[in-house]
Scaffold this active site. Structure first.
Site, PDB file in Angstrom:
ATOM      1  N   LYS A   1      -0.802  -9.039  -4.401  1.00 33.46           N
ATOM      2  CA  LYS A   1      -0.615  -8.333  -3.143  1.00 33.46           C
ATOM      3  C   LYS A   1      -0.852  -6.950  -3.456  1.00 33.46           C
ATOM      4  CE  LYS A   1       2.023  -6.387  -0.470  1.00 33.46           C
ATOM      5  NZ  LYS A   1       1.497  -5.340   0.033  1.00 33.46           N
TER       6      LYS A   1
ATOM      7  N   GLU B   1       8.163  -2.227 -12.608  1.00 38.78           N
ATOM      8  CA  GLU B   1       7.588  -0.776 -12.847  1.00 38.78           C
ATOM      9  C   GLU B   1       7.796   0.345 -12.109  1.00 38.78           C
ATOM     10  OE1 GLU B   1       6.667  -0.280 -16.046  1.00 38.78           O
ATOM     11  OE2 GLU B   1       6.209  -2.634 -16.631  1.00 38.78           O
TER      12      GLU B   1
ATOM     13  N   CYS C   1       3.067   7.992 -11.169  1.00 33.49           N
ATOM     14  CA  CYS C   1       4.608   7.569 -11.695  1.00 33.49           C
ATOM     15  C   CYS C   1       5.170   8.488 -12.757  1.00 33.49           C
ATOM     16  CB  CYS C   1       4.595   6.108 -11.977  1.00 33.49           C
ATOM     17  SG  CYS C   1       3.604   5.520 -13.036  1.00 33.49           S
TER      18      CYS C   1
ATOM     19  N   GLU D   1      12.429  11.608  -6.605  1.00 37.25           N
ATOM     20  CA  GLU D   1      10.792  11.459  -6.964  1.00 37.25           C
ATOM     21  C   GLU D   1      10.158  11.845  -5.476  1.00 37.25           C
ATOM     22  OE1 GLU D   1       8.886   7.572  -6.999  1.00 37.25           O
ATOM     23  OE2 GLU D   1       7.966   8.161  -8.633  1.00 37.25           O
TER      24      GLU D   1
HETATM   25  P1  NAD Z   1       6.226   0.945  -2.576  1.00 43.15           P
HETATM   26  O1  NAD Z   1       7.403   0.164  -3.476  1.00 43.15           O
HETATM   27  O2  NAD Z   1       6.474   1.280  -1.110  1.00 43.15           O
HETATM   28  O3  NAD Z   1       5.270  -0.358  -2.664  1.00 43.15           O
HETATM   29  C1  NAD Z   1       4.549  -1.145  -3.820  1.00 43.15           C
HETATM   30  C2  NAD Z   1       4.172  -2.483  -3.188  1.00 43.15           C
HETATM   31  O4  NAD Z   1       5.463  -3.178  -2.904  1.00 43.15           O
HETATM   32  C3  NAD Z   1       3.265  -2.462  -2.255  1.00 43.15           C
HETATM   33  O5  NAD Z   1       2.170  -3.463  -2.273  1.00 43.15           O
HETATM   34  C4  NAD Z   1       4.149  -2.911  -0.998  1.00 43.15           C
HETATM   35  O6  NAD Z   1       3.614  -3.419   0.255  1.00 43.15           O
HETATM   36  C5  NAD Z   1       5.134  -3.836  -1.529  1.00 43.15           C
HETATM   37  N1  NAD Z   1       6.398  -3.988  -0.902  1.00 43.15           N
HETATM   38  C6  NAD Z   1       7.139  -2.993  -0.140  1.00 43.15           C
HETATM   39  N2  NAD Z   1       8.055  -3.473   0.466  1.00 43.15           N
HETATM   40  C7  NAD Z   1       8.409  -4.879   0.006  1.00 43.15           C
HETATM   41  C8  NAD Z   1       9.173  -5.931   0.179  1.00 43.15           C
HETATM   42  N3  NAD Z   1      10.255  -5.705   0.792  1.00 43.15           N
HETATM   43  N4  NAD Z   1       9.024  -6.949  -0.586  1.00 43.15           N
HETATM   44  C9  NAD Z   1       7.810  -7.276  -1.109  1.00 43.15           C
HETATM   45  N5  NAD Z   1       6.885  -6.298  -1.717  1.00 43.15           N
HETATM   46  C10 NAD Z   1       7.241  -5.127  -0.835  1.00 43.15           C
HETATM   47  O7  NAD Z   1       5.527   1.837  -3.602  1.00 43.15           O
HETATM   48  P2  NAD Z   1       4.204   2.565  -3.337  1.00 43.15           P
HETATM   49  O8  NAD Z   1       4.285   3.812  -2.214  1.00 43.15           O
HETATM   50  O9  NAD Z   1       3.241   1.865  -3.142  1.00 43.15           O
HETATM   51  O10 NAD Z   1       3.906   3.282  -4.600  1.00 43.15           O
HETATM   52  C11 NAD Z   1       4.477   4.606  -5.299  1.00 43.15           C
HETATM   53  C12 NAD Z   1       5.889   4.083  -6.144  1.00 43.15           C
HETATM   54  O11 NAD Z   1       5.097   3.720  -7.334  1.00 43.15           O
HETATM   55  C13 NAD Z   1       6.287   5.233  -6.736  1.00 43.15           C
HETATM   56  O12 NAD Z   1       7.809   5.370  -6.750  1.00 43.15           O
HETATM   57  C14 NAD Z   1       5.959   5.433  -8.147  1.00 43.15           C
HETATM   58  O13 NAD Z   1       6.568   6.055  -9.193  1.00 43.15           O
HETATM   59  C15 NAD Z   1       5.726   3.789  -8.441  1.00 43.15           C
HETATM   60  N6  NAD Z   1       4.720   3.476  -9.463  1.00 43.15           N
HETATM   61  C16 NAD Z   1       5.269   3.126 -11.039  1.00 43.15           C
HETATM   62  C17 NAD Z   1       4.290   3.021 -11.868  1.00 43.15           C
HETATM   63  C18 NAD Z   1       4.825   2.444 -13.269  1.00 43.15           C
HETATM   64  O14 NAD Z   1       4.036   2.043 -13.997  1.00 43.15           O
HETATM   65  N7  NAD Z   1       6.042   2.568 -13.496  1.00 43.15           N
HETATM   66  C19 NAD Z   1       3.015   3.226 -11.539  1.00 43.15           C
HETATM   67  C20 NAD Z   1       2.449   3.415 -10.564  1.00 43.15           C
HETATM   68  C21 NAD Z   1       3.377   3.963  -9.361  1.00 43.15           C
END
Ligand code: NAD
Length: 495
Positions: free
Chosen positions: A188, A264, A299, A398
């Site tokens: 997804k 992650e 991240c 963040e």
């Molecule tokens: P997000 O958590 O908003 O979304 C990530 C994914 O989760 C998307 O596909 C989104 O549609 C899905 N999602 C959102 N709500 C959901 C729910 N209720 N149930 C299931 N899925 C759901 O994050 P983002 O804005 O896309 O990305 C930014 C974040 O990702 C930052 O916090 C960043 O630090 C983190 N990140 C972490 C790493 C790592 O390896 N640790 C790498 C890249 C990004």
């Protein structure tokens, strides 16, 4: 690359916007779509299938059937290796298209998507392919009357929910090891950047990976994402994204079938420069890159710069020069090093934090303005705050943008206390020429990765993941493959 006209090529780029289920591009069952917009100019890229529970149910049924059939899961590792190598080669052949898709969909500079995102995606698939026929199971040291085996088996149906900042790379970090281990995978992608995942599913199909082994369900988190995380027949949810959503997914796993759940999540990574640093220019230029690369939407962004007092003035002077070399521009121009912010919500978030920093009493040293509004795109100048103290929100939270918080310290102990003063623990960096300082500091830092005299070093051989609320799993390296397997103990009694 300088000679390529990416702007013209991107204009005529063809790409799909459907879900990819059971080897076919398809609409969502409901027929619903959502708009996919280029953040660099506000133009519509297409209307993408908006999958929900019904599509999730179908894709999970297909994934389970395919898994049980053994058409992928029961192949010899050498056969999966060969298939994945073919897939990786096809991705590599399509480097330019994949790079352009990432750039138009996520606002990332073309120099980065060509130089990193697209090749790293192919490399990740190839690396996991190469690894899978070199992993041995175990025979336990028991008496001559028994044979005791410890073996690894694929989990079954793995659902990967991924973010928008490195759409293809983050997906490949899940897809590579999960497919290599023999699972059926449903991805997804983020609703903010769905195009590369759809394209990568088409390429997998074209390369001969059996239908239903890798499916893509574009859609929203609260719809397709939540349905996958709560599904009774999904064996594992593997996630990269925010800590808030990661926590929800752990709950969903517990509320449903106790599926394996690997998270992650976010970070607020400290970057420490000690006054005995060997090359202060290198350290400062790296500190600027660590917060400006990918618009700060990383991240592991080095978002807290901790500087020892004796070199503080010197660092700030050099930092002002270094930051100014990072200026927003059209992501399709090869010379651009700062692209567009993913969407209006993220842009507002960054600008809000810049206001919060000022209201909290930090000094905005440079940058922080929204620029290039005439393009219809979303751009913010990278900015630096000094006089930042641990109580401030810009020190703790963040932001996911190029907002650097600079804090001064006197001793090693103080640096470690400041660095560890965070709910996150993804990465940390240390600049020093003293080996004892480097080792003592890296041991004391509560972070999944510590960079010594560099930032963002590493390759596929190294695990990547977080301490504390930055997550609970590890991507990359052989440890990632382990996550996508169950361990079985078989005790055989001999006559
Ligand atoms: P997000 O958590 O908003 O979304 C990530 C994914 O989760 C998307 O596909 C989104 O549609 C899905 N999602 C959102 N709500 C959901 C729910 N209720 N149930 C299931 N899925 C759901 O994050 P983002 O804005 O896309 O990305 C930014 C974040 O990702 C930052 O916090 C960043 O630090 C983190 N990140 C972490 C790493 C790592 O390896 N640790 C790498 C890249 C990004």
């Amino acid at each position: 690359m300088e000679n390529s006209n990416w702007i013209a090529q991107a204009d005529s780029l063809q790409y799909s916007t459907g879900a990819f289920i059971n080897g076919e591009l398809t609409e969502a069952k409901s027929g619903a779509t959502f708009p996919c917009v280029n953040p660099a100019n506000g133009k519509l890229l297409g209307n993408v299938a908006r999958c929900d529970q019904a599509d999730v149910d179908l894709a999970v049924r297909v994934a389970r059937r395919v898994f049980d059939s053994g058409v992928w899961s029961a192949l010899a590792p050498t056969q999966r290796k060969a298939a994945l190598q073919k897939y990786a080669a096809l991705i590599e052949k399509n480097t330019e298209k994949l790079a352009m898709l990432e750039t138009i969909d996520a606002g990332k500079p073309i120099a980065d998507t060509l130089g990193y995102d697209a090749p790293a995606t192919a490399r990740c698939i190839a690396w996991n392919a190469e690894a899978i026929d070199k992993l041995y199971d175990e025979v336990a040291p028991v008496s001559q009357d028994s044979l005791a085996l410890v073996t690894r088996e694929p989990l079954g149906v793995v659902a990967a929910i991924v973010p928008w900042n490195f759409p293809a790379v983050m997906m490949s970090w899940k897809l590579g090891p999960a497919l290599a281990a023999g699972n059926s995978v449903i991805v997804k992608p983020s609703e903010k950047s769905p195009l590369s995942a759809i394209f990568l599913a088409e390429l997998a199909h074209e390369s001969g990976i059996p239908a239903g082994v890798f499916q893509v369900l574009p859609g929203f988190g609260h719809e397709a994402g939540q349905a996958l995380a709560l599904h009774q027949d999904v064996d594992c949810i593997t996630f990269t994204g925010s800590t808030a959503v990661g926590k929800k997914l752990l709950t969903f796993a517990g509320e449903s079938n106790m599926k394996r759940a690997f998270m992650e999540c976010g970070g607020k990574s400290p970057h420490i420069i000690f006054s005995d640093v060997k090359d202060i220019d290198k350290a400062v230029n790296t500190a600027a890159a660590a917060i400006c690369y990918n618009q700060g939407e990383v991240c592991t962004a080095g978002s807290r710069l901790l500087v020892q007092r004796d070199i503080y003035e010197q660092v700030i002077e050099k930092l002002l020069v270094a930051i100014k070399t990072w200026q927003p521009g059209n992501p399709l121009e090869p010379s651009t090093n700062v692209g567009a912010i993913i969407d209006q919500q993220q842009l507002d978030r960054i600008l809000d934090y810049i206001n919060i920093g000022q209201a909290e009493g930090a000094t905005l040293l440079c940058g922080g303005q929204q620029v290039l509004t005439e393009t219809g795109g979303l751009y913010v100048e990278p900015c630096v705050f000094t006089d930042v103290t641990p109580g401030m929100r810009i020190f703790k939270e963040e932001i996911f943008g190029s907002v650097l918080a600079v804090t001064v310290f006197d001793t090693l102990e103080e640096a470690i206390t400041l660095a560890n003063d965070s709910e996150y623990g993804l990465a940390a960096g240390v600049w020093t020429r003293d080996i004892s300082t480097a080792v003592r500091c890296s041991r004391a830092l509560r972070a999944g990765t510590v960079f010594v005299n560099n930032w963002d070093g590493g390759d596929m051989t190294m695990p990547f993941g977080g301490y504390k609320q930055s997550g609970n799993g590890r991507d990359k390296s052989l440890h990632a493959i382990e996550k996508y397997t169950e361990m079985k103990s078989t005790w055989i009694e001999l006559d």
